[in-house]
Design an enzyme around this catalytic site. Structure first.
Site, PDB file in Angstrom:
ATOM      1  N   HIS A 189     -70.586  33.850  59.000  1.00  0.00           N
ATOM      2  CA  HIS A 189     -69.891  34.945  58.405  1.00  0.00           C
ATOM      3  C   HIS A 189     -69.085  34.447  57.104  1.00  0.00           C
ATOM      4  O   HIS A 189     -68.987  34.845  56.122  1.00  0.00           O
ATOM      5  CB  HIS A 189     -69.272  35.506  59.253  1.00  0.00           C
ATOM      6  CG  HIS A 189     -68.393  36.737  58.612  1.00  0.00           C
ATOM      7  ND1 HIS A 189     -68.416  37.906  58.636  1.00  0.00           N
ATOM      8  CD2 HIS A 189     -67.016  36.502  58.362  1.00  0.00           C
ATOM      9  CE1 HIS A 189     -67.412  38.544  57.989  1.00  0.00           C
ATOM     10  NE2 HIS A 189     -66.292  37.615  57.853  1.00  0.00           N
ATOM     11  N   GLU A 190     -68.280  33.346  57.658  1.00  0.00           N
ATOM     12  CA  GLU A 190     -67.301  32.866  56.588  1.00  0.00           C
ATOM     13  C   GLU A 190     -67.951  32.205  55.240  1.00  0.00           C
ATOM     14  O   GLU A 190     -67.644  32.418  54.170  1.00  0.00           O
ATOM     15  CB  GLU A 190     -66.219  31.767  57.214  1.00  0.00           C
ATOM     16  CG  GLU A 190     -65.493  32.272  58.299  1.00  0.00           C
ATOM     17  CD  GLU A 190     -64.446  33.444  57.713  1.00  0.00           C
ATOM     18  OE1 GLU A 190     -64.030  33.291  56.609  1.00  0.00           O
ATOM     19  OE2 GLU A 190     -64.321  34.412  58.428  1.00  0.00           O
ATOM     20  N   HIS A 207     -69.208  34.898  52.549  1.00  0.00           N
ATOM     21  CA  HIS A 207     -67.944  35.108  51.726  1.00  0.00           C
ATOM     22  C   HIS A 207     -68.080  34.125  50.394  1.00  0.00           C
ATOM     23  O   HIS A 207     -68.252  34.612  49.478  1.00  0.00           O
ATOM     24  CB  HIS A 207     -66.684  34.731  52.380  1.00  0.00           C
ATOM     25  CG  HIS A 207     -66.401  36.157  53.132  1.00  0.00           C
ATOM     26  ND1 HIS A 207     -66.220  37.348  52.889  1.00  0.00           N
ATOM     27  CD2 HIS A 207     -65.865  36.213  54.378  1.00  0.00           C
ATOM     28  CE1 HIS A 207     -66.036  38.066  53.791  1.00  0.00           C
ATOM     29  NE2 HIS A 207     -65.681  37.333  54.747  1.00  0.00           N
ATOM     30  N   GLU A 239     -66.754  42.380  53.873  1.00  0.00           N
ATOM     31  CA  GLU A 239     -66.702  41.867  55.468  1.00  0.00           C
ATOM     32  C   GLU A 239     -68.186  42.247  55.951  1.00  0.00           C
ATOM     33  O   GLU A 239     -68.785  41.501  56.520  1.00  0.00           O
ATOM     34  CB  GLU A 239     -65.635  42.488  56.216  1.00  0.00           C
ATOM     35  CG  GLU A 239     -64.419  42.045  56.107  1.00  0.00           C
ATOM     36  CD  GLU A 239     -64.185  40.559  56.417  1.00  0.00           C
ATOM     37  OE1 GLU A 239     -64.873  40.107  57.250  1.00  0.00           O
ATOM     38  OE2 GLU A 239     -63.626  39.621  55.409  1.00  0.00           O
TER      39      GLU A 239
END
Length: 467
Positions: A327-328, A331, A407
């Site tokens: 997920h990070e 970004h 997100e």
């Protein structure tokens, strides 16, 4: 009432407009918080969608924790708004400026040393803010966080940490402010461009050095030990061309049992930081037996933090850690960091440009009690903090909406890497460990939540079916 205000001098109109907008924002925030507290009070059983993933005991703990936090936020917010109003009504800003000027006069400096007086004013203002905010911080840490099993600090550690933070902040704030004021003074007609470039350079430097030189002053950073997790992190980073150089574990458990993970660095020098509370086999908070040796050593030598946690935390296993990092990294891969920097700097340039237009307006200074002088630092405070407040509120809401969109996109990126189920499992565990409440009032959520609520994220990942 409105007609009466319009009959006042323009300086008074500006003052009362600022005061009125401040209270309007406060009342709006209080209304939103009331709606959310009503949700906490009325939602006393686990929603049907969460029956399989959340037990009633955890649900009740999170409900009571968030209710306590909301009540605290209401009273601290009321105090803050009242304090700010009294400072404006009683002329606290010009009074503090005069105090700084009196000190300057006593040591032989005249009014021509405006930058020095500005730094003294700033120091006095931050000291005042630190002292008035200290009781609220103590209560939040040692009553609310302690009550719900998150606080890991002793009073000695807390106060030592507060003093250290104040000193480090001043060591950064005062030189940066003095240089900014000097640039504005000598910059001529295009000072706003030079001021913007200076703040851009400072922000990039701080982001670059923070984790290497500033954060270690407060927390211990250690390389993630060699093993399966580190190898998998490096492999995943390589698979998407993320230029990873180091992986650290930060000892967050000496402060709190809340968990987190982030990455930092520019260009080809990226680092990943994992909180020890995120790892189920690393943090002393996740051990049911003896405390972590390093934490026991702190207990024996300095007694700075608590060696034995109140509540054992789950943490995440290796596959879940990889999903969180997926997920990070999403970004990064999707350019969210670059977009945020671009938006921030466009906003900064716009604000400095408008500041250049407004700084010469004497009525702005007179409105806040500066009848005989127009200090540059005071101008920055008045324009950026008060005059721009409606714009800042609108921008904050837009950035919250954008952040929530980012997100969802990062979650989708992790799902595209085949880590949807692991990410869902990690989100559920982290929600439980941090006592996040999975139900939110729609208006409160829309205005405040930069991260989507748990239910929305699970639905988007396909873990929970939409009704």
């Amino acid at each position: 009432m409105v007609e009466h205000i319009l009959d006042l001098p323009v300086e008074k109109q500006i003052f009362y407009a600022v005061l009125g907008f401040s209270w309007t924002v406060y009342l709006w925030e209080a209304y939103l918080s009331y709606r959310q507290r009503r949700t906490y009070r009325s939602t006393t059983s686990v929603p049907q969608e969460l029956w399989k993933i959340m037990d009633s005991e955890t649900f009740e703990k999170s409900r009571l924790y968030q209710l306590d936090k909301s009540n605290f936020s209401f009273w601290s917010g009321l105090y803050s708004e009242t304090e700010g109003t009294l400072i404006l009504l009683l002329g606290g800003i010009p009074f503090l400026w005069d105090v700084a000027g009196s000190v300057m006069t006593r040591v032989g400096f005249g009014s021509e040393y405006e930058i020095t007086q500005s730094l003294l004013f700033l120091t006095l203002a931050t000291l005042f803010s630190a002292f008035t905010g200290l009781p609220w911080s103590v209560y939040n840490t040692f009553v609310i966080e302690e009550k719900h099993g998150f606080n890991q600090q002793t009073l000695g550690f807390f106060f030592k940490d507060a003093v250290k933070k104040f000193i480090v902040t001043q060591c950064i704030l005062l030189p940066v402010t003095s240089l900014l004021l000097y640039i504005i003074k000598i910059g001529g007609d295009y000072f706003f461009i030079y001021a913007w470039l200076f703040t851009l350079a400072v922000s990039l430097v701080l982001v670059t050095i923070y984790a290497d030189y500033i954060a270690p002053l407060f927390d211990k950073f250690a390389p993630l030990p060699e093993g399966e997790l580190k190898a998998d992190i490096e492999s995943m980073s390589k698979s998407i061309s993320f230029p990873l150089t180091k992986v650290y574990v930060v000892e967050g458990s000496k402060r709190s049992s809340h968990s987190n993970a982030y990455f930092y660095g520019f260009f080809k020098n990226k680092r990943i930081v994992l909180f020890d509370t995120l790892l189920e086999d690393y943090s002393p908070l996740n051990k049911s037996g003896e405390p972590h040796p390093e934490q026991q050593e702190r207990e024996d030598t300095s007694n700075e933090s608590k060696a034995t946690p109140k509540n054992k935390k789950q943490g995440c296993n290796n596959s879940e850690i990889l999903a969180v990092l997926g997920h990070e990294l999403g970004h990064w891969k999707l350019g969210h960091m670059v977009k945020n920097i671009v938006i921030s700097q466009m906003n900064s340039f716009l604000c400095f440009s408008l500041f250049a237009v407004l700084i010469g307006r004497k009525e702005l200074f007179v409105a806040f009690g500066f009848n005989d002088s127009q200090p540059t630092l005071i101008g920055l405070m008045i324009i950026f903090q008060f005059i721009f407040s409606p714009y800042n509120e609108l921008l904050s809401f837009c950035l919250t909406v954008l952040s929530r969109r980012f997100e969802f996109q990062a979650d989708a990126f992790a799902r595209g890497m085949g880590k949807a189920s692991e990410l869902c499992s990690a989100l559920i565990k982290l929600n439980k460990d941090n006592l996040g409440f999975p139900v939110a009032d729609w208006l409160f959520s829309m205005w405040h939540y930069s991260h989507p609520p748990l239910l929305e994220r699970l639905r988007a990942l396909g873990s929970i079916k939409q009704d």
